[in-house]
Scaffold this motif. Structure first.
Motif, PDB file in Angstrom:
ATOM      1  N   GLY A  59       0.804  -1.223   0.000  1.00 30.32           N
ATOM      2  CA  GLY A  59       0.000   0.000   0.000  1.00 30.32           C
ATOM      3  C   GLY A  59       0.827   1.258   0.000  1.00 30.32           C
ATOM      4  O   GLY A  59       0.593   2.156   0.796  1.00 30.32           O
ATOM      5  N   TYR A  60       1.815   1.321  -0.873  1.00 33.20           N
ATOM      6  CA  TYR A  60       2.705   2.493  -0.981  1.00 33.20           C
ATOM      7  C   TYR A  60       3.429   2.782   0.330  1.00 33.20           C
ATOM      8  O   TYR A  60       3.650   3.931   0.691  1.00 33.20           O
ATOM      9  CB  TYR A  60       1.941   3.719  -1.462  1.00 33.20           C
ATOM     10  CG  TYR A  60       1.290   3.522  -2.796  1.00 33.20           C
ATOM     11  CD1 TYR A  60       2.053   3.495  -3.951  1.00 33.20           C
ATOM     12  CD2 TYR A  60      -0.079   3.327  -2.901  1.00 33.20           C
ATOM     13  CE1 TYR A  60       1.460   3.287  -5.187  1.00 33.20           C
ATOM     14  CE2 TYR A  60      -0.676   3.118  -4.135  1.00 33.20           C
ATOM     15  CZ  TYR A  60       0.103   3.103  -5.274  1.00 33.20           C
ATOM     16  OH  TYR A  60      -0.485   2.898  -6.491  1.00 33.20           O
ATOM     17  N   CYS A  96       1.197  -6.624   4.809  1.00 39.72           N
ATOM     18  CA  CYS A  96       0.585  -7.888   4.390  1.00 39.72           C
ATOM     19  C   CYS A  96       0.357  -8.728   5.639  1.00 39.72           C
ATOM     20  O   CYS A  96       1.261  -8.884   6.455  1.00 39.72           O
ATOM     21  CB  CYS A  96       1.522  -8.648   3.446  1.00 39.72           C
ATOM     22  SG  CYS A  96       1.935  -7.767   1.939  1.00 39.72           S
ATOM     23  N   GLN A  97      -0.843  -9.236   5.797  1.00 34.11           N
ATOM     24  CA  GLN A  97      -1.174 -10.069   6.957  1.00 34.11           C
ATOM     25  C   GLN A  97      -2.029 -11.232   6.501  1.00 34.11           C
ATOM     26  O   GLN A  97      -2.675 -11.175   5.463  1.00 34.11           O
ATOM     27  CB  GLN A  97      -1.947  -9.252   8.001  1.00 34.11           C
ATOM     28  CG  GLN A  97      -1.152  -8.113   8.574  1.00 34.11           C
ATOM     29  CD  GLN A  97      -1.962  -7.323   9.589  1.00 34.11           C
ATOM     30  OE1 GLN A  97      -3.088  -7.675   9.928  1.00 34.11           O
ATOM     31  NE2 GLN A  97      -1.384  -6.250  10.088  1.00 34.11           N
ATOM     32  N   ARG A  98      -2.033 -12.294   7.296  1.00 34.69           N
ATOM     33  CA  ARG A  98      -2.890 -13.439   6.972  1.00 34.69           C
ATOM     34  C   ARG A  98      -4.351 -13.036   7.000  1.00 34.69           C
ATOM     35  O   ARG A  98      -5.141 -13.468   6.185  1.00 34.69           O
ATOM     36  CB  ARG A  98      -2.659 -14.577   7.954  1.00 34.69           C
ATOM     37  CG  ARG A  98      -1.381 -15.299   7.721  1.00 34.69           C
ATOM     38  CD  ARG A  98      -1.256 -16.429   8.730  1.00 34.69           C
ATOM     39  NE  ARG A  98       0.010 -17.092   8.556  1.00 34.69           N
ATOM     40  CZ  ARG A  98       0.119 -18.337   8.126  1.00 34.69           C
ATOM     41  NH1 ARG A  98      -0.947 -19.028   7.857  1.00 34.69           N
ATOM     42  NH2 ARG A  98       1.293 -18.874   7.978  1.00 34.69           N
ATOM     43  N   LYS A  99      -4.720 -12.221   7.968  1.00 27.16           N
ATOM     44  CA  LYS A  99      -6.083 -11.730   8.124  1.00 27.16           C
ATOM     45  C   LYS A  99      -6.011 -10.311   8.660  1.00 27.16           C
ATOM     46  O   LYS A  99      -5.207 -10.027   9.550  1.00 27.16           O
ATOM     47  CB  LYS A  99      -6.825 -12.587   9.144  1.00 27.16           C
ATOM     48  CG  LYS A  99      -7.904 -13.449   8.609  1.00 27.16           C
ATOM     49  CD  LYS A  99      -8.619 -14.140   9.738  1.00 27.16           C
ATOM     50  CE  LYS A  99      -9.883 -14.763   9.215  1.00 27.16           C
ATOM     51  NZ  LYS A  99     -10.603 -15.477  10.246  1.00 27.16           N
ATOM     52  N   PRO A 146      -4.055 -10.429   2.393  1.00 25.51           N
ATOM     53  CA  PRO A 146      -4.651  -9.095   2.328  1.00 25.51           C
ATOM     54  C   PRO A 146      -3.668  -8.015   2.772  1.00 25.51           C
ATOM     55  O   PRO A 146      -2.818  -8.253   3.640  1.00 25.51           O
ATOM     56  CB  PRO A 146      -5.837  -9.172   3.286  1.00 25.51           C
ATOM     57  CG  PRO A 146      -5.645 -10.379   4.100  1.00 25.51           C
ATOM     58  CD  PRO A 146      -4.708 -11.283   3.378  1.00 25.51           C
ATOM     59  N   CYS A 147      -3.762  -6.856   2.153  1.00 25.50           N
ATOM     60  CA  CYS A 147      -2.963  -5.688   2.534  1.00 25.50           C
ATOM     61  C   CYS A 147      -3.830  -4.887   3.501  1.00 25.50           C
ATOM     62  O   CYS A 147      -4.905  -4.412   3.133  1.00 25.50           O
ATOM     63  CB  CYS A 147      -2.615  -4.886   1.288  1.00 25.50           C
ATOM     64  SG  CYS A 147      -1.517  -3.506   1.602  1.00 25.50           S
TER      65      CYS A 147
END
Length: 72
Positions: free
Chosen positions: A31-32, A37-40, A56-57
């Motif tokens: 996301g710039y 980044c995470q699993r959830k 998901p970001c």
């Protein structure tokens, strides 16, 4: 001479190997440079897109009453 050719061949093969992605990619910046980044995404996070590893970001929501807000 054989050793030199062998070492050169190994070096070329290792240089051309594609990078390996793993579970360690969780926590990478996305996301710039504003999200992770995470699993959830957590309850206090917003989903803003997908990372290259398909996690998901997640962007942390800003709290208006935060004690870390800037005061002028």
């Amino acid at each position: 001479m054989r050793i030199l050719v062998l070492l050169l061949t190994i070096f070329v093969l290792l240089y051309q190997a594609p990078p390996v992605r793993s579970d360690l990619d969780a926590g990478r910046i996305c996301g710039y440079g504003t999200a992770r980044c995470q699993r959830k995404c957590k309850r206090e996070d917003s989903f803003i897109g997908r990372c290259p590893n398909m996690y998901p970001c997640c962007l942390k929501k800003r709290n208006a009453n935060s004690s870390h807000s800037l005061k002028y």
